[in-house]
Scaffold this motif. Structure first.
Motif, PDB file in Angstrom:
ATOM      1  N   GLY A 117      16.785  -1.359   8.821  1.00 32.47           N
ATOM      2  CA  GLY A 117      16.088  -1.688   7.591  1.00 32.47           C
ATOM      3  C   GLY A 117      14.932  -0.747   7.342  1.00 32.47           C
ATOM      4  N   PRO A 118      14.214  -0.956   6.240  1.00 30.77           N
ATOM      5  CA  PRO A 118      13.124  -0.056   5.860  1.00 30.77           C
ATOM      6  C   PRO A 118      12.021   0.067   6.908  1.00 30.77           C
ATOM      7  CG  PRO A 118      13.724  -1.471   4.030  1.00 30.77           C
ATOM      8  CD  PRO A 118      14.465  -1.976   5.228  1.00 30.77           C
ATOM      9  N   GLY A 119      11.668  -1.024   7.570  1.00 27.39           N
ATOM     10  CA  GLY A 119      10.630  -0.962   8.593  1.00 27.39           C
ATOM     11  C   GLY A 119      11.046  -0.083   9.763  1.00 27.39           C
ATOM     12  N   ALA A 120      12.310  -0.167  10.159  1.00 31.79           N
ATOM     13  CA  ALA A 120      12.818   0.657  11.249  1.00 31.79           C
ATOM     14  C   ALA A 120      12.855   2.131  10.838  1.00 31.79           C
ATOM     15  CB  ALA A 120      14.201   0.181  11.668  1.00 31.79           C
ATOM     16  N   GLU A 121      13.207   2.400   9.583  1.00 34.68           N
ATOM     17  CA  GLU A 121      13.219   3.783   9.087  1.00 34.68           C
ATOM     18  C   GLU A 121      11.799   4.365   9.089  1.00 34.68           C
ATOM     19  OE1 GLU A 121      15.697   4.594   5.556  1.00 34.68           O
ATOM     20  OE2 GLU A 121      16.404   2.528   5.808  1.00 34.68           O
ATOM     21  N   TRP A 122      10.828   3.564   8.691  1.00 36.75           N
ATOM     22  CA  TRP A 122       9.414   3.969   8.705  1.00 36.75           C
ATOM     23  C   TRP A 122       8.984   4.315  10.130  1.00 36.75           C
ATOM     24  CZ3 TRP A 122       4.946   5.207   6.326  1.00 36.75           C
ATOM     25  CH2 TRP A 122       3.732   4.876   6.929  1.00 36.75           C
ATOM     26  N   ASP A 123       9.297   3.421  11.072  1.00 38.98           N
ATOM     27  CA  ASP A 123       8.937   3.640  12.471  1.00 38.98           C
ATOM     28  C   ASP A 123       9.590   4.901  13.020  1.00 38.98           C
ATOM     29  OD1 ASP A 123       7.378   1.330  12.464  1.00 38.98           O
ATOM     30  OD2 ASP A 123       8.943   0.088  13.375  1.00 38.98           O
ATOM     31  N   ALA A 124      10.859   5.129  12.685  1.00 39.47           N
ATOM     32  CA  ALA A 124      11.579   6.309  13.172  1.00 39.47           C
ATOM     33  C   ALA A 124      10.946   7.588  12.628  1.00 39.47           C
ATOM     34  CB  ALA A 124      13.049   6.229  12.787  1.00 39.47           C
ATOM     35  N   ALA A 125      10.559   7.589  11.358  1.00 38.44           N
ATOM     36  CA  ALA A 125       9.918   8.768  10.762  1.00 38.44           C
ATOM     37  C   ALA A 125       8.587   9.046  11.446  1.00 38.44           C
ATOM     38  CB  ALA A 125       9.721   8.567   9.263  1.00 38.44           C
ATOM     39  N   LEU A 126       7.782   8.010  11.686  1.00 37.99           N
ATOM     40  CA  LEU A 126       6.506   8.201  12.377  1.00 37.99           C
ATOM     41  C   LEU A 126       6.727   8.769  13.775  1.00 37.99           C
ATOM     42  CD1 LEU A 126       4.371   5.041  11.461  1.00 37.99           C
ATOM     43  CD2 LEU A 126       4.230   7.349  10.496  1.00 37.99           C
ATOM     44  N   ALA A 127       7.750   8.285  14.474  1.00 35.90           N
ATOM     45  CA  ALA A 127       8.047   8.776  15.823  1.00 35.90           C
ATOM     46  C   ALA A 127       8.397  10.264  15.797  1.00 35.90           C
ATOM     47  CB  ALA A 127       9.184   7.966  16.441  1.00 35.90           C
ATOM     48  N   GLU A 128       8.930  10.743  14.659  1.00 40.09           N
ATOM     49  CA  GLU A 128       9.256  12.160  14.485  1.00 40.09           C
ATOM     50  C   GLU A 128       8.055  12.948  13.960  1.00 40.09           C
ATOM     51  OE1 GLU A 128      12.508  12.156  11.751  1.00 40.09           O
ATOM     52  OE2 GLU A 128      13.895  11.258  13.187  1.00 40.09           O
ATOM     53  N   GLY A 129       6.925  12.257  13.752  1.00 36.82           N
ATOM     54  CA  GLY A 129       5.733  12.921  13.226  1.00 36.82           C
ATOM     55  C   GLY A 129       5.766  13.135  11.729  1.00 36.82           C
ATOM     56  N   ARG A 130       6.572  12.352  11.032  1.00 35.72           N
ATOM     57  CA  ARG A 130       6.705  12.488   9.572  1.00 35.72           C
ATOM     58  C   ARG A 130       6.084  11.276   8.879  1.00 35.72           C
ATOM     59  NH1 ARG A 130      12.528  12.699   8.227  1.00 35.72           N
ATOM     60  NH2 ARG A 130      11.813  13.536   6.249  1.00 35.72           N
ATOM     61  N   PHE A 131       5.222  11.547   7.883  1.00 38.57           N
ATOM     62  CA  PHE A 131       4.597  10.489   7.096  1.00 38.57           C
ATOM     63  C   PHE A 131       5.367  10.392   5.784  1.00 38.57           C
ATOM     64  CE2 PHE A 131       0.746   9.196   4.366  1.00 38.57           C
ATOM     65  CZ  PHE A 131       0.961   7.853   4.600  1.00 38.57           C
ATOM     66  N   LEU A 132       6.236   9.388   5.702  1.00 41.55           N
ATOM     67  CA  LEU A 132       7.064   9.186   4.520  1.00 41.55           C
ATOM     68  C   LEU A 132       6.573   7.973   3.747  1.00 41.55           C
ATOM     69  CD1 LEU A 132      10.659   9.629   6.028  1.00 41.55           C
ATOM     70  CD2 LEU A 132       9.182  11.358   4.978  1.00 41.55           C
ATOM     71  N   ILE A 133       6.891   7.959   2.478  1.00 43.83           N
ATOM     72  CA  ILE A 133       6.567   6.826   1.608  1.00 43.83           C
ATOM     73  C   ILE A 133       7.773   6.609   0.708  1.00 43.83           C
ATOM     74  CG2 ILE A 133       5.458   8.125  -0.248  1.00 43.83           C
ATOM     75  CD1 ILE A 133       3.589   5.276   1.085  1.00 43.83           C
ATOM     76  N   GLN A 134       7.950   5.411   0.230  1.00 45.76           N
ATOM     77  CA  GLN A 134       9.069   5.131  -0.662  1.00 45.76           C
ATOM     78  C   GLN A 134       8.617   5.210  -2.113  1.00 45.76           C
ATOM     79  OE1 GLN A 134       9.920   1.249   1.185  1.00 45.76           O
ATOM     80  NE2 GLN A 134      12.062   1.920   1.220  1.00 45.76           N
ATOM     81  N   GLN A 135       9.558   5.607  -2.973  1.00 45.28           N
ATOM     82  CA  GLN A 135       9.338   5.555  -4.423  1.00 45.28           C
ATOM     83  C   GLN A 135      10.671   5.238  -5.087  1.00 45.28           C
ATOM     84  OE1 GLN A 135       7.921   9.437  -5.578  1.00 45.28           O
ATOM     85  NE2 GLN A 135       9.965  10.219  -5.878  1.00 45.28           N
ATOM     86  N   ARG A 136      10.609   4.829  -6.351  1.00 43.10           N
ATOM     87  CA  ARG A 136      11.841   4.571  -7.092  1.00 43.10           C
ATOM     88  C   ARG A 136      12.646   5.864  -7.182  1.00 43.10           C
ATOM     89  NH1 ARG A 136       7.956   1.586  -9.551  1.00 43.10           N
ATOM     90  NH2 ARG A 136       8.395  -0.619  -9.747  1.00 43.10           N
ATOM     91  N   VAL A 137      13.964   5.747  -7.068  1.00 43.71           N
ATOM     92  CA  VAL A 137      14.831   6.918  -7.198  1.00 43.71           C
ATOM     93  C   VAL A 137      14.562   7.564  -8.548  1.00 43.71           C
ATOM     94  CG1 VAL A 137      17.225   7.688  -7.413  1.00 43.71           C
ATOM     95  CG2 VAL A 137      16.607   6.026  -5.653  1.00 43.71           C
ATOM     96  N   GLY A 138      14.342   8.866  -8.535  1.00 46.54           N
ATOM     97  CA  GLY A 138      14.045   9.585  -9.767  1.00 46.54           C
ATOM     98  C   GLY A 138      12.559   9.734 -10.026  1.00 46.54           C
ATOM     99  N   GLY A 139      11.729   9.174  -9.163  1.00 46.06           N
ATOM    100  CA  GLY A 139      10.276   9.324  -9.319  1.00 46.06           C
ATOM    101  C   GLY A 139       9.585   8.020  -9.638  1.00 46.06           C
ATOM    102  N   GLY A 140       8.296   8.109  -9.760  1.00 40.53           N
ATOM    103  CA  GLY A 140       7.485   6.924 -10.017  1.00 40.53           C
ATOM    104  C   GLY A 140       6.489   6.709  -8.912  1.00 40.53           C
ATOM    105  N   ASN A 141       5.663   5.693  -9.077  1.00 40.84           N
ATOM    106  CA  ASN A 141       4.647   5.390  -8.077  1.00 40.84           C
ATOM    107  C   ASN A 141       5.274   5.002  -6.748  1.00 40.84           C
ATOM    108  OD1 ASN A 141       2.459   5.950  -9.676  1.00 40.84           O
ATOM    109  ND2 ASN A 141       1.995   3.820 -10.151  1.00 40.84           N
ATOM    110  N   ALA A 142       4.561   5.309  -5.706  1.00 43.80           N
ATOM    111  CA  ALA A 142       5.005   4.978  -4.360  1.00 43.80           C
ATOM    112  C   ALA A 142       4.890   3.484  -4.104  1.00 43.80           C
ATOM    113  CB  ALA A 142       4.172   5.753  -3.349  1.00 43.80           C
ATOM    114  N   VAL A 143       5.627   3.033  -3.099  1.00 41.74           N
ATOM    115  CA  VAL A 143       5.658   1.629  -2.707  1.00 41.74           C
ATOM    116  C   VAL A 143       5.312   1.545  -1.228  1.00 41.74           C
ATOM    117  CG1 VAL A 143       7.158  -0.374  -2.449  1.00 41.74           C
ATOM    118  CG2 VAL A 143       7.441   1.127  -4.423  1.00 41.74           C
TER     119      VAL A 143
END
Length: 122
Positions: free
Chosen positions: A3-29
């Protein structure tokens, strides 16, 4: 776990700071979720700049001799608001409106912290 929380954790473990946004752009979530709040739109992961501004701050006093620590809300440049802490500041130097940059602290459970922009790492 998935799920999204696991994807967030995996990205952090890789040293990547990711954020979600609506497909096609828009404010982050934030925090990570399966669908956009209010609309149910599909979300995608994008690299975040890490830059933000302190929106709110408080200090938590621990039992002496432990030093106090801060808890902040940061408005990220991408539009989401995130809770965290600012490192390298004191109660006198931490200010609402202060420019900060995210940094990932590696470890068994990686965590995002913020540094004042003038002290930001890398």
């Amino acid at each position: 776990m998935s799920g999204p929380g696991a994807e967030w954790d995996a990205a952090l473990a890789e040293g990547r700071f990711l954020i979600q946004q609506r497909v096609g752009g828009g404010n982050a979530v934030f925090p990570p979720r399966a669908f956009a709040p209010g609309t149910g739109d599909v979300l995608e992961w994008v690299e975040a700049s890490g830059f933000g501004t302190v929106y709110s701050a408080t200090w938590i006093q621990r039992k002496p001799p432990e030093p106090p620590y801060n808890v902040v809300l940061v408005d990220l440049a991408e539009g989401a608001r995130m809770m965290g802490r600012v490192e390298g500041v004191t109660p006198e130097t931490l200010q609402i409106g202060m420019a900060v940059k995210a940094r990932i602290i590696a470890g068994e459970t990686p965590v995002v912290v913020f540094d004042p922009v003038e002290q930001a790492h890398g």
